[in-house]
Design an enzyme around this catalytic site. Structure first.
Site, short mmCIF file in Angstrom:
data_model
loop_
_atom_site.label_atom_id
_atom_site.label_comp_id
_atom_site.label_asym_id
_atom_site.label_seq_id
_atom_site.Cartn_x
_atom_site.Cartn_y
_atom_site.Cartn_z
N GLU A 252 -33.89 20.92 67.76
CA GLU A 252 -35.01 19.96 67.46
C GLU A 252 -34.71 19.48 66.08
O GLU A 252 -34.66 20.29 65.07
CB GLU A 252 -36.26 20.38 67.36
CG GLU A 252 -37.34 19.69 67.60
CD GLU A 252 -37.90 19.15 66.20
OE1 GLU A 252 -37.47 18.36 65.44
OE2 GLU A 252 -38.96 19.60 65.94
N CYS A 287 -39.63 15.84 59.88
CA CYS A 287 -38.77 15.22 61.14
C CYS A 287 -39.62 14.05 61.58
O CYS A 287 -38.91 13.13 62.06
CB CYS A 287 -38.27 15.98 61.96
SG CYS A 287 -39.36 17.08 62.92
N GLU A 389 -31.96 9.74 56.75
CA GLU A 389 -33.37 10.74 56.63
C GLU A 389 -33.69 10.98 55.28
O GLU A 389 -32.73 11.91 54.50
CB GLU A 389 -33.28 11.77 57.62
CG GLU A 389 -34.39 12.36 57.69
CD GLU A 389 -34.64 13.74 58.62
OE1 GLU A 389 -35.65 14.01 59.37
OE2 GLU A 389 -33.50 14.28 58.74
#
Length: 486
Positions: A252, A287, A389
Site C-alpha cells: 500500500e 497517502c 508526492e
C-alpha cells in the site's frame, strides 16, 4: 507498563519480553512538536527478527489449536481492552509523530477492525464445488500463512495495525509487526495490550526497526507473507529482498489524489472537506492527501475563496491541545524539503502562491517543525509539484471546463490510491467514479477507511487490499482437497 519506560528507553516486544539491548544501535526519538528528544528507541536487527519469528511460530501453533469460538472471543476481548485504552493510544500516537490529539480516529480504528474481523473467525471461509465428469468431493479451504510480517510507516502505525493485524489474527496467523523507529510507541503499547487481553505471547510481536530490521524481516525464510505500507522506493527494495525466498508481498503505497469540484457541488461543504482531506489532516502527511484539487471554471474563484477561508482559520499549534487542528511535520529535514518544493513551483511559475509557504514559530514550541498550510493556484498538472508526492501541508488548485477533461487530468498521474468527487448530480458522480483510475473513490466525503470496505491502490499506489473480505483473504492461502468417490 507503558510503551515509554521510566528509564526513557523504548524496547522491543518479543513474546512477553521487553528487549532494550539489541544487535544494532538505538534511535533517538525526536518529538516533532518540540524538536526535542523524548526517548531512546531500541531497534531490531537480524537477531531480534529471528527471535520474533520463532516466538511467532510457537504462538501460532497455540493459536491454531484453539477452537474458532475461542479465537473469536479472544479478539473481542482484545477489542474491549483497546477500548479501555483509547485515550492512551491516541496520546502515544501524538507523541509518535505530532498528529493532533483531536484526530483520534487512528486509535478508534484498531477497535473497529478487531470487532469486525472477530466476526469472520467462526464463519465459513471455504467452499465445495462439483467436479466435471466425476463424483469426487472437491473442497476449497483457506488456511493461514503461519507468521506474517507487517511493515508500517511512521505516519500510520495504528492504522496499519488495525487494517493488517486484525485480519491476520482472524485468519489464524501470528504477526511480526515492524513500526518505524520514528514512531514506535503506540504500536508497542498495542502489543502490550494484546498480552493483557490474554493472547498467546508471541502472537503479536512489535519490533521497531530501521532499514536493517526491515531487510531482515522481509528476507526471513520463516515469514509466510509480507504486508508493506510506505513509499515506492522502499517498496522496490522490499520486493527485491522478498524475492530471494519468493515471499508474497502486498503493498500500500503513495498517492497524488485528485479532488474534483464540479460546478453544482455544495461549495461550502466541499471547501471544508477539501481543507481537511488536504493540508490540514496530519499536516498533509498522508497517502490519502487530496493534494490536486480540480475545480470547474465556473466556480474556481468562489471555491478558492471558501477553501482559503477554512485553511487560514485553522489553528496551528501544540498537538496535545484538543483545539489544535494542524500539527507539525515529522522533521526539520522534511519541512525544508516541503518548503523547497513550494518555492521551486513559484520560481518556475508552475503555480501561484495563494496562502502559506512559510515556517511557523510558536511560543514554547519554537523548535518544533511547523509549516503553514499552503495552497497554490493555477497549477500545471505536468509540473513537478503536481506529479510528485509532497507529503506535507501543500495542495494545488487546477481548472477544468468539462467532465472528460476532469477525468483526464485526474488520471494523469502514476498514482491511483484515492480520488474524490464533489457534486449534487448523482448520475455524474456515478459516471465519473467509474472512469477514475483509483482504488477508492469518495463522493461528497473525505477518506473514511472502514473494516467493511477494501482499501488499496491502482498503478504505483500498490497491489492488494486491506479491509473487507478482500482484506481477510490477503492473509489466507488457498488449499484444494479432492476426495475420490468413483
Amino acid at each position: 507498563m507503558t510503551a515509554v519506560r521510566s528509564d526513557n528507553v523504548v524496547g522491543l516486544l518479543v513474546g512477553s519480553d521487553r528487549i532494550t539491548s539489541t544487535s544494532v544501535e538505538c534511535h533517538a526519538h525526536i518529538y516533532p512538536g518540540t524538536g526535542e528528544c523524548n526517548a531512546t528507541v531500541a531497534l531490531a536487527g537480524a537477531d531480534e527478527i529471528d527471535l520474533a519469528v520463532s516466538a511467532g511460530n510457537e504462538a501460532q501453533r497455540e493459536w491454531a489449536a484453539l477452537t474458532a469460538d475461542q479465537r473469536r472471543d479472544a479478539l473481542i476481548d482484545l477489542a474491549d481492552v483497546v477500548h479501555e485504552h483509547l485515550g492512551e493510544l491516541a496520546e502515544l500516537n501524538t507523541h509518535d509523530y505530532g498528529v493532533p490529539i483531536s484526530f483520534a480516529g487512528n486509535a478508534i480504528m484498531v477497535e473497529q477492525f478487531l470487532r469486525h474481523f472477530a466476526g469472520y473467525v467462526d464463519k465459513p471461509n471455504g467452499s465445495s464445488t462439483p467436479i466435471s465428469g466425476s463424483n469426487d468431493v472437491n473442497i476449497i479451504e483457506r488456511e493461514p500463512y503461519g507468521v506474517v510480517g507487517v511493515v508500517a510507516p511512521w505516519n500510520g502505525s495504528l492504522v496499519v495495525a488495525a487494517s493488517c493485524v486484525a485480519p491476520a489474527l482472524a485468519a489464524g496467523n501470528a504477526v511480526v509487526f515492524k513500526p518505524s523507529e520514528v514512531a514506535p510507541m503506540a504500536a508497542l503499547r498495542l502489543g502490550e495490550l494484546c498480552l493483557k487481553a490474554g493472547l498467546p505471547p508471541g502472537l503479536v510481536n512489535i519490533v521497531p526497526g530501521a532499514a536493517a530490521g526491515g531487510d531482515a524481516l522481509v528476507r526471513h525464510p520463516g515469514i509466510g507473507k509480507i504486508h508493506f505500507t510506505g513509499g515506492g522506493r522502499t517498496a522496490r527494495a522490499v520486493l527485491k529482498a522478498a524475492a530471494d525466498n519468493l515471499t508474497p508481498v502486498v503493498t500500500e503505497l503513495g498517492g497524488k489524489s485528485a479532488n474534483i469540484i464540479f460546478a453544482h457541488a455544495d461549495l461550502d461543504a466541499a471547501a471544508v472537506l477539501s481543507a481537511h482531506q488536504g493540508p490540514l489532516m496530519q499536516s498533509g502527511q498522508s497517502c490519502a492527501c487530496a493534494s490536486r484539487i480540480l475545480v470547474h471554471d465556473a466556480v474556481y474563484e468562489a471555491f478558492a475563496e471558501r477553501l482559503l477561508a477554512v485553511i487560514e482559520s485553522a489553528k496551528i499549534g501544540d498537538p496535545l491541545d484538543p483545539a489544535t487542528t494542524v500539527g507539525p511535520v515529522i522533521s526539520r529535514e522534511s519541512g525544508e524539503r516541503i518548503l523547497a518544493a513550494v518555492h521551486q513551483a513559484v520560481e518556475e511559475r508552475s503555480g501561484e502562491l495563494l496562502t502559506g509557504g512559510r515556517r511557523v514559530e510558536i511560543a514554547q514550541l519554537a523548535q518544533g517543525y511547523y509549516i503553514e498550510p499552503t495552497v497554490l493556484g493555477e497549477v500545471d498538472n505536468s509540473s513537478t509539484l503536481a506529479q510528485t508526492e509532497t507529503f506535507g501541508p501543500v495542495v494545488s488548485l487546477m481548472r477544468f471546463s468539462h467532465d472528460a477533461e476532469a477525468v483526464r487530468i485526474a488520471n494523469d498521474t502514476s498514482y491511483g490510491l484515492n480520488a474524490f468527487v464533489h457534486t449534487r448530480d448523482l448520475t455524474r458522480a456515478h459516471a465519473v467514479s467509474r472512469q477514475l483510475q483509483s482504488g477508492s473513490v469518495w463522493i461528497n466525503q473525505g477518506s473514511r477507511i472502514s473494516p467493511q470496505g477494501p482499501y488499496g491502490g491502482y498503478k504505483h499506489s500498490g497491489a492488494g487490499r486491506t479491509g473487507g473480505l478482500e482484506g481477510l483473504h490477503e492473509f489466507q492461502q488457498i488449499k484444494n482437497i479432492r476426495i475420490g468417490m468413483s
